[in-house]
Structures are given as C-alpha cells and as structure tokens.
Design a protein around this motif. Structure first.
Motif, PDB file in Angstrom:
ATOM      1  N   LYS A   1       0.852  -1.181   0.000  1.00  0.00           N
ATOM      2  CA  LYS A   1       0.000   0.000   0.000  1.00  0.00           C
ATOM      3  C   LYS A   1       0.892   1.237   0.000  1.00  0.00           C
ATOM      4  O   LYS A   1       1.874   1.298   0.744  1.00  0.00           O
ATOM      5  CB  LYS A   1      -0.921   0.024   1.220  1.00  0.00           C
ATOM      6  CG  LYS A   1      -2.060  -0.967   1.140  1.00  0.00           C
ATOM      7  CD  LYS A   1      -2.988  -0.826   2.351  1.00  0.00           C
ATOM      8  CE  LYS A   1      -4.129  -1.835   2.277  1.00  0.00           C
ATOM      9  NZ  LYS A   1      -5.039  -1.709   3.448  1.00  0.00           N
TER      10      LYS A   1
ATOM     11  N   THR B   1      -4.548   3.557 -12.444  1.00  0.00           N
ATOM     12  CA  THR B   1      -3.796   2.288 -12.523  1.00  0.00           C
ATOM     13  C   THR B   1      -2.913   2.243 -13.769  1.00  0.00           C
ATOM     14  O   THR B   1      -2.112   1.309 -13.932  1.00  0.00           O
ATOM     15  CB  THR B   1      -4.770   1.103 -12.539  1.00  0.00           C
ATOM     16  OG1 THR B   1      -5.711   1.270 -13.611  1.00  0.00           O
ATOM     17  CG2 THR B   1      -5.518   0.993 -11.227  1.00  0.00           C
TER      18      THR B   1
ATOM     19  N   TRP C   1      -0.616   4.388 -14.360  1.00  0.00           N
ATOM     20  CA  TRP C   1       0.696   4.923 -14.038  1.00  0.00           C
ATOM     21  C   TRP C   1       1.705   3.789 -13.843  1.00  0.00           C
ATOM     22  O   TRP C   1       1.340   2.668 -13.504  1.00  0.00           O
ATOM     23  CB  TRP C   1       0.639   5.755 -12.759  1.00  0.00           C
ATOM     24  CG  TRP C   1       0.024   7.135 -12.951  1.00  0.00           C
ATOM     25  CD1 TRP C   1      -1.163   7.412 -13.515  1.00  0.00           C
ATOM     26  CD2 TRP C   1       0.593   8.366 -12.533  1.00  0.00           C
ATOM     27  NE1 TRP C   1      -1.403   8.757 -13.502  1.00  0.00           N
ATOM     28  CE2 TRP C   1      -0.326   9.387 -12.894  1.00  0.00           C
ATOM     29  CE3 TRP C   1       1.777   8.738 -11.889  1.00  0.00           C
ATOM     30  CZ2 TRP C   1      -0.102  10.737 -12.635  1.00  0.00           C
ATOM     31  CZ3 TRP C   1       1.991  10.084 -11.617  1.00  0.00           C
ATOM     32  CH2 TRP C   1       1.067  11.082 -12.004  1.00  0.00           C
TER      33      TRP C   1
ATOM     34  N   ALA D   1       4.911   2.269 -11.699  1.00  0.00           N
ATOM     35  CA  ALA D   1       5.501   2.389 -10.358  1.00  0.00           C
ATOM     36  C   ALA D   1       6.711   1.475 -10.269  1.00  0.00           C
ATOM     37  O   ALA D   1       6.649   0.305 -10.676  1.00  0.00           O
ATOM     38  CB  ALA D   1       4.480   2.021  -9.293  1.00  0.00           C
TER      39      ALA D   1
ATOM     40  N   ARG E   1       2.729  -3.275  -9.841  1.00  0.00           N
ATOM     41  CA  ARG E   1       1.525  -3.151 -10.655  1.00  0.00           C
ATOM     42  C   ARG E   1       0.419  -2.557  -9.794  1.00  0.00           C
ATOM     43  O   ARG E   1       0.065  -3.119  -8.762  1.00  0.00           O
ATOM     44  CB  ARG E   1       1.097  -4.512 -11.190  1.00  0.00           C
ATOM     45  CG  ARG E   1      -0.094  -4.439 -12.139  1.00  0.00           C
ATOM     46  CD  ARG E   1      -0.219  -5.753 -12.901  1.00  0.00           C
ATOM     47  NE  ARG E   1      -0.576  -6.850 -12.026  1.00  0.00           N
ATOM     48  CZ  ARG E   1      -1.827  -7.258 -11.761  1.00  0.00           C
ATOM     49  NH1 ARG E   1      -2.855  -6.606 -12.293  1.00  0.00           N
ATOM     50  NH2 ARG E   1      -2.048  -8.277 -10.968  1.00  0.00           N
ATOM     51  N   LEU E   2      -0.090  -1.393 -10.209  1.00  0.00           N
ATOM     52  CA  LEU E   2      -1.128  -0.733  -9.432  1.00  0.00           C
ATOM     53  C   LEU E   2      -2.455  -1.439  -9.655  1.00  0.00           C
ATOM     54  O   LEU E   2      -2.883  -1.636 -10.802  1.00  0.00           O
ATOM     55  CB  LEU E   2      -1.230   0.746  -9.836  1.00  0.00           C
ATOM     56  CG  LEU E   2       0.057   1.578  -9.670  1.00  0.00           C
ATOM     57  CD1 LEU E   2      -0.203   3.044 -10.004  1.00  0.00           C
ATOM     58  CD2 LEU E   2       0.624   1.434  -8.261  1.00  0.00           C
TER      59      LEU E   2
ATOM     60  N   VAL F   1      -6.725   2.449  -6.951  1.00  0.00           N
ATOM     61  CA  VAL F   1      -6.318   3.788  -6.528  1.00  0.00           C
ATOM     62  C   VAL F   1      -7.450   4.401  -5.718  1.00  0.00           C
ATOM     63  O   VAL F   1      -8.574   4.568  -6.220  1.00  0.00           O
ATOM     64  CB  VAL F   1      -5.984   4.684  -7.740  1.00  0.00           C
ATOM     65  CG1 VAL F   1      -5.584   6.081  -7.261  1.00  0.00           C
ATOM     66  CG2 VAL F   1      -4.866   4.066  -8.572  1.00  0.00           C
TER      67      VAL F   1
ATOM     68  N   THR G   1      -3.028   3.862  -2.322  1.00  0.00           N
ATOM     69  CA  THR G   1      -3.054   3.101  -3.572  1.00  0.00           C
ATOM     70  C   THR G   1      -2.513   1.713  -3.295  1.00  0.00           C
ATOM     71  O   THR G   1      -1.490   1.551  -2.621  1.00  0.00           O
ATOM     72  CB  THR G   1      -2.194   3.794  -4.653  1.00  0.00           C
ATOM     73  OG1 THR G   1      -2.743   5.082  -4.939  1.00  0.00           O
ATOM     74  CG2 THR G   1      -2.149   2.984  -5.935  1.00  0.00           C
ATOM     75  N   LYS G   2      -3.210   0.707  -3.835  1.00  0.00           N
ATOM     76  CA  LYS G   2      -2.825  -0.689  -3.614  1.00  0.00           C
ATOM     77  C   LYS G   2      -2.164  -1.224  -4.879  1.00  0.00           C
ATOM     78  O   LYS G   2      -2.593  -0.939  -5.990  1.00  0.00           O
ATOM     79  CB  LYS G   2      -4.059  -1.511  -3.270  1.00  0.00           C
ATOM     80  CG  LYS G   2      -3.774  -2.971  -2.929  1.00  0.00           C
ATOM     81  CD  LYS G   2      -5.072  -3.673  -2.550  1.00  0.00           C
ATOM     82  CE  LYS G   2      -4.806  -5.137  -2.205  1.00  0.00           C
ATOM     83  NZ  LYS G   2      -6.060  -5.847  -1.841  1.00  0.00           N
ATOM     84  N   GLY G   3      -1.081  -2.010  -4.669  1.00  0.00           N
ATOM     85  CA  GLY G   3      -0.395  -2.618  -5.785  1.00  0.00           C
ATOM     86  C   GLY G   3       0.223  -3.940  -5.412  1.00  0.00           C
ATOM     87  O   GLY G   3       0.203  -4.351  -4.248  1.00  0.00           O
TER      88      GLY G   3
ATOM     89  N   LEU H   1       6.462   7.030  -9.033  1.00  0.00           N
ATOM     90  CA  LEU H   1       5.260   6.892  -9.854  1.00  0.00           C
ATOM     91  C   LEU H   1       5.380   7.834 -11.062  1.00  0.00           C
ATOM     92  O   LEU H   1       5.609   9.033 -10.912  1.00  0.00           O
ATOM     93  CB  LEU H   1       4.022   7.255  -9.032  1.00  0.00           C
ATOM     94  CG  LEU H   1       3.742   6.282  -7.859  1.00  0.00           C
ATOM     95  CD1 LEU H   1       2.834   6.932  -6.829  1.00  0.00           C
ATOM     96  CD2 LEU H   1       3.112   5.006  -8.413  1.00  0.00           C
TER      97      LEU H   1
END
Length: 317
Positions: free
Chosen positions: A248, A260, A262, A264, A281-282, A285, A290-292, A309
C-alpha cells in the motif's frame, strides 16, 4: 520634350503603340533635313518607345556634284541607366547601308562611316526596346570632292519606302512595386501581394502549413504544461498473500490524478535508482492510498520503501 518629361513617360507607360505620338518625321517621307555648314551638321531630338514616339527620320542631301566620306555619330542621354538609342542608314533607294543597333551594347555613343558617299541618305534614329528612350544628338561630317555630272541622276531618283521597323513584342518586366494591374505582377509573388494572389499559391500554402504547425506546437506545449509530473510515494504496508506480495502506498487521487495506468518502480534506498525487477503493478487507486502488487520479497520492500510513480505518455497533439 525635356528629359524630366521623358522620365515620366518611361515610368508610366506599359504597352503603348510605338507611333501613337509621333510627328511627321516618324515616316521617311517626313524626314527632317540635316543642313551642312562647312561640311558639318548637328541635330537634336528625343525618341521614346513608352511615349509613343519611337522613330525620328532625318535626311542628308550631300552637296551637288560631290562625292566623299560621310561620318555619323549619335550620342544620347537617358532618364535612367541601361536604356539605349540606335540608328541605321539607308540610301535613297531604301537599301540599308549601316546599322548601329545599341540594344545589346553598352555605352551612349554609336558611329558609322560611309565611304564614297553621294546623293541622299536617310537616317532612322529609334528606341530599340519597348522601355527605351533618350534625348539624342546626331553629328554629321562630310569631306567631299567634285564628281562628274552623271551623279546628278542619283539625286533625282524617286524615294521608295524603306523597310518598316517592326514593333517590339510586349515584354513583361519586373514587378518592382506591386500593382494588381501590372502584367509582370500577375506572374510574380511580390512581398506586398495579398493572400489569395494566384502567383503566391506556394507562399500562401506554406503560410497555412506554418500557421497550422505553430498552432499544433502551441497546443502541445500547453498540453504538456498541464500534464502531471512523476513523483515519489512511500510504501506504508506490506502483506503476503500466497505467492503475491501486496503493498500500500501513501498517496491517492487527493494528491495526484493517479490511475492504474501509471508506472511504479521501487527505488534503491538512498540512491533513487530503480531496483531490478522492482516494478509495482497498481491494482486500485483510492483517494489517499493506492494498492499494488510486487515481485520483490518482503525484506527487499522493507529495505527500500520508496516508489517512483510516473504518468503514462501525454495524449497531446
């Protein structure tokens, strides 16, 4: 006509008939006589094609019972550089004797000599080209001897018309000053020609292309100016679910127009360079987080908690 008046005629006329304003000396039968005094004669005049007085005829009648050497010299002044005046000579049978066409020569003086001259001679002084004009002086010198009575028959022979001086075809000059009525300007893209002028199609097309390219460049610059910039976020939570490491980030749409789409990448702590295989990998959002998911180990992520990002490529023209 003075030289200043001649300049006005040269500057204003375009396609004037060569004999529009000519006098009686514009034809051989109206030739003005050249009178000798002590073997010398001098006459002055003006010829101007733009002014419609292209030709002046002069007649030389040598003394009776004389035969000898006749020298002719023509000098002239012009209203502007480059203009010319010429003359040619015919015997009284209209046979050409001498021609001194100055149309393709430099200088302002021409001469001709007739040896064994006798009887009458006709001198045609003229402006060779359509724009030519000049104030001229014709000087004649004659040195003669007494001849037999038989030469008198030459003096009394009828005078046929000499060959006509052909009109010069109209030549389109340069478009020095833009004038929509000037034929030269119709085929010239003058700097002052308006948009839509036929001869300026390439210029106008280029201007349209340049304007379109400039508008595109301005629109792109404006678009890029408003694009989001890359930034760093911190990983605040790591969770392992099966073989997947979920993270996170402490950022969301409240701070950036994050999606998503974007990119990272986990950064090496203290170096700000991406770790090998450190892409995140996002997945989702939110407004503040933001979770990835990542392929790195928990230890790697805990040791390198920063992520850069980067927005997707700008959709600009």
């Amino acid at each position: 006509m003075r030289l200043t008046g001649l300049l006005v005629l040269v500057g204003c006329a375009h396609n004037v008939p060569q004999d529009r304003s000519t006098g009686i000396d514009g034809k051989v039968k109206g030739a003005a006589p050249i009178v000798f005094e002590n073997g010398e004669a001098r006459v002055k005049g003006i010829v101007t094609y733009p002014g419609g007085d292209r030709v002046d005829w002069k007649v030389i009648e040598l003394p009776e019972k004389s035969r000898g050497k006749l020298d002719l010299q023509l000098t002239w002044k012009t209203p502007r550089p480059g203009l010319q005046v010429a003359f040619d000579v015919f015997d009284q049978y209209s046979h050409p004797i001498k021609a001194t066409n100055a149309a393709h020569r430099r200088g302002r003086s021409r001469s001709a000599t007739i040896n064994d001259a006798v009887g009458k001679y006709f001198v045609r002084i003229y402006a060779p080209k359509r724009g030519d004009a000049g104030a001229y002086t014709l000087t004649a010198n004659f040195i003669g001897e007494t001849t037999p009575e038989g030469d008198e028959a030459i003096r009394k022979a009828p005078i046929p018309d000499p060959p006509k001086l052909a009109a010069v075809p109209e030549v389109e000059g340069e478009c020095d000053v833009f004038d929509p009525a000037d034929k030269a300007c119709k085929k010239t893209c003058h700097a002052d020609a308006p948009a839509g002028w036929k001869a300026c199609k390439d210029r106008d097309d280029r201007a349209i292309r340049d304007a379109a390219n400039e508008a595109t460049a301005l629109a792109r610059a404006e678009c890029l100016k408003n694009q989001p910039k890359a930034f760093k976020a911190r990983i605040i939570h790591v969770e392992v679910t099966g073989e997947t490491v979920t993270v996170k980030l402490d950022t969301g749409t409240d701070e950036q127009p994050l999606t998503t789409g974007w990119t990272a990448k986990v950064l090496t702590s203290g170096a700000d360079t991406p770790i090998a295989n450190g892409s995140v990998r996002l997945l989702n959002v939110g407004k503040q987080q933001t979770k990835g998911s990542s392929g790195l180990t928990v230890d790697q992520i805990n040791g390198n908690p920063w992520v850069r990002l980067t927005p997707p490529p700008a959709n600009c023209p």
